[in-house]
Design a protein around this motif. Structure first.
Motif, mmCIF file in Angstrom:
data_model
loop_
_atom_site.group_PDB
_atom_site.id
_atom_site.type_symbol
_atom_site.label_atom_id
_atom_site.label_comp_id
_atom_site.label_asym_id
_atom_site.label_seq_id
_atom_site.Cartn_x
_atom_site.Cartn_y
_atom_site.Cartn_z
ATOM 1 N N ALA A 87 -66.668 16.052 32.956
ATOM 2 C CA ALA A 87 -65.640 15.028 32.772
ATOM 3 C C ALA A 87 -65.783 14.499 31.348
ATOM 4 O O ALA A 87 -66.595 14.989 30.562
ATOM 5 C CB ALA A 87 -65.809 13.904 33.794
ATOM 6 N N LYS A 88 -64.975 13.529 31.023
ATOM 7 C CA LYS A 88 -65.040 12.915 29.703
ATOM 8 C C LYS A 88 -65.457 11.449 29.827
ATOM 9 O O LYS A 88 -64.939 10.720 30.684
ATOM 10 C CB LYS A 88 -63.671 13.007 29.012
ATOM 11 N N LYS A 89 -66.397 11.065 29.012
ATOM 12 C CA LYS A 89 -66.821 9.674 29.016
ATOM 13 C C LYS A 89 -65.668 8.802 28.524
ATOM 14 O O LYS A 89 -65.117 9.036 27.448
ATOM 15 C CB LYS A 89 -68.044 9.498 28.110
ATOM 16 N N ASP A 90 -65.280 7.819 29.329
ATOM 17 C CA ASP A 90 -64.156 6.932 29.009
ATOM 18 C C ASP A 90 -62.845 7.700 28.866
ATOM 19 O O ASP A 90 -61.935 7.263 28.151
ATOM 20 C CB ASP A 90 -64.434 6.148 27.712
ATOM 21 N N GLY A 91 -62.738 8.854 29.551
ATOM 22 C CA GLY A 91 -61.503 9.611 29.513
ATOM 23 C C GLY A 91 -60.394 8.908 30.292
ATOM 24 O O GLY A 91 -60.659 8.178 31.250
ATOM 25 N N ARG A 92 -59.163 9.154 29.897
ATOM 26 C CA ARG A 92 -58.033 8.495 30.568
ATOM 27 C C ARG A 92 -57.830 9.067 31.967
ATOM 28 O O ARG A 92 -57.590 8.321 32.916
ATOM 29 C CB ARG A 92 -56.758 8.664 29.737
ATOM 30 N N ASN A 95 -62.102 11.813 34.088
ATOM 31 C CA ASN A 95 -63.303 10.992 34.101
ATOM 32 C C ASN A 95 -63.957 11.064 35.483
ATOM 33 O O ASN A 95 -63.351 11.550 36.447
ATOM 34 C CB ASN A 95 -62.981 9.543 33.722
ATOM 35 N N HIS A 97 -64.628 8.804 37.664
ATOM 36 C CA HIS A 97 -63.959 8.027 38.710
ATOM 37 C C HIS A 97 -62.811 8.809 39.341
ATOM 38 O O HIS A 97 -62.684 8.870 40.576
ATOM 39 C CB HIS A 97 -63.447 6.716 38.117
ATOM 40 N N GLU A 199 -58.490 13.321 24.361
ATOM 41 C CA GLU A 199 -59.359 13.378 25.533
ATOM 42 C C GLU A 199 -60.478 14.395 25.330
ATOM 43 O O GLU A 199 -61.644 14.147 25.642
ATOM 44 C CB GLU A 199 -58.533 13.758 26.768
ATOM 45 N N LYS A 202 -63.617 13.495 23.262
ATOM 46 C CA LYS A 202 -64.591 12.542 23.779
ATOM 47 C C LYS A 202 -65.816 13.247 24.336
ATOM 48 O O LYS A 202 -65.782 14.432 24.638
ATOM 49 C CB LYS A 202 -63.933 11.657 24.851
#
Length: 211
Positions: A87-92, A95, A97, A199, A202
C-alpha cells in the motif's frame, strides 16, 4: 475532440473503451480512472454520431469481456503478492485502511462483495487484488466477476445509448451534452493520471491482510 469522436469508427471507440475498462479492473491506475463516466459517454457518443444499435451492442460485449479479463489479471496479481500486499503511506486510495475495508467487505459478503464492488469505483479496482491475495476460491470469484461485469459495463453503455433517444429531436442538446461529458472525461482522466503519479511517489508500506 467532438470531431474526432464523430469521425472515429466503431473499432477505435471499442479499443478506447475496452482499454479503459481493462485497466480500471486490472491495475492500480484504475483507482484514478473515470470508468463509469467513460461508459456513459461512450454510449451517448455512439448514439449522437449515428452508430447503429448493433455497434453499441458489440461495444457492450467488448467492455464486458474487458472487465472480466481485467478482473482476472487483478486476481492473479493478488495471488502472486500473497496476503502481504503493498500500500502507500498516506495514500488517497491505496492505503492500509482501504485494503482492510475491502477485506472486511469480502469476509462479510463473500460472493456478493464482488458484485457490490462493481458499483463502487475504488473498490472495483482493489477487490480482485484483495480476492487473490486472501485466496478467495477462483471459481467463486470468476462467477461473481462475470455476473458483476454483465450488470455493470453493458448496462451503463446501453443507458447512455438508449437514453439519448428521448432527445433525438433535439440534436443540439445531445451535441452539447456530449461536448460537456467529453470535457469532463478528459479533465477527469488527466487529474486521475496526475493523482496516480503522486500516489505512486509515496512511500510503500506492507499490509498483512490476514490480520
Amino acid at each position: 475532440m467532438l470531431e474526432f469522436v464523430q469521425s472515429a469508427g466503431p473499432v477505435m471507440i471499442w479499443l478506447i473503451v475496452a482499454g479503459f475498462v481493462f485497466c480500471e479492473c486490472a491495475f492500480i491506475i484504475g483507482l484514478f480512472l473515470p470508468g463509469d463516466s467513460l461508459l456513459l459517454t461512450a454510449g451517448l457518443a455512439m448514439a449522437t454520431t449515428g452508430h447503429s444499435s448493433m455497434s453499441v451492442w458489440g461495444l457492450a460485449v467488448a467492455a464486458f469481456l474487458a472487465a472480466i479479463a481485467g478482473n482476472n489479471v487483478g486476481y492473479r496479481i493478488g495471488v502472486r503478492m500473497g496476503d502481504h500486499v503493498l500500500a502507500k503511506k498516506d495514500g488517497r486510495y491505496l492505503n492500509a485502511h482501504n485494503l482492510h475495508r475491502v477485506k472486511e467487505l469480502m469476509d462479510k459478503h463473500g460472493f456478493f462483495s464482488v458484485l457490490i464492488a462493481r458499483w463502487i469505483p475504488w473498490v472495483r479496482t482493489l477487490c480482485p487484488l484483495v480476492a487473490g491475495a486472501v485466496g478467495m476460491n477462483k471459481r467463486t470469484f470468476t462467477l461473481a466477476s462475470v455476473l458483476g461485469s454483465l450488470i455493470w459495463a453493458p448496462f451503463l453503455l446501453l443507458v447512455g445509448y438508449y437514453a439519448s433517444s428521448a432527445f433525438k429531436d433535439y440534436k443540439y442538446v445531445l451535441d452539447w451534452a456530449l461536448r460537456g461529458m467529453i470535457v469532463m472525461l478528459v479533465v477527469g482522466t488527466i487529474i486521475g493520471i496526475v493523482g496516480y503519479r503522486r500516489e505512486m511517489s509515496k512511500q510503500n508500506v506492507t499490509v498483512d491482510l490476514e490480520h
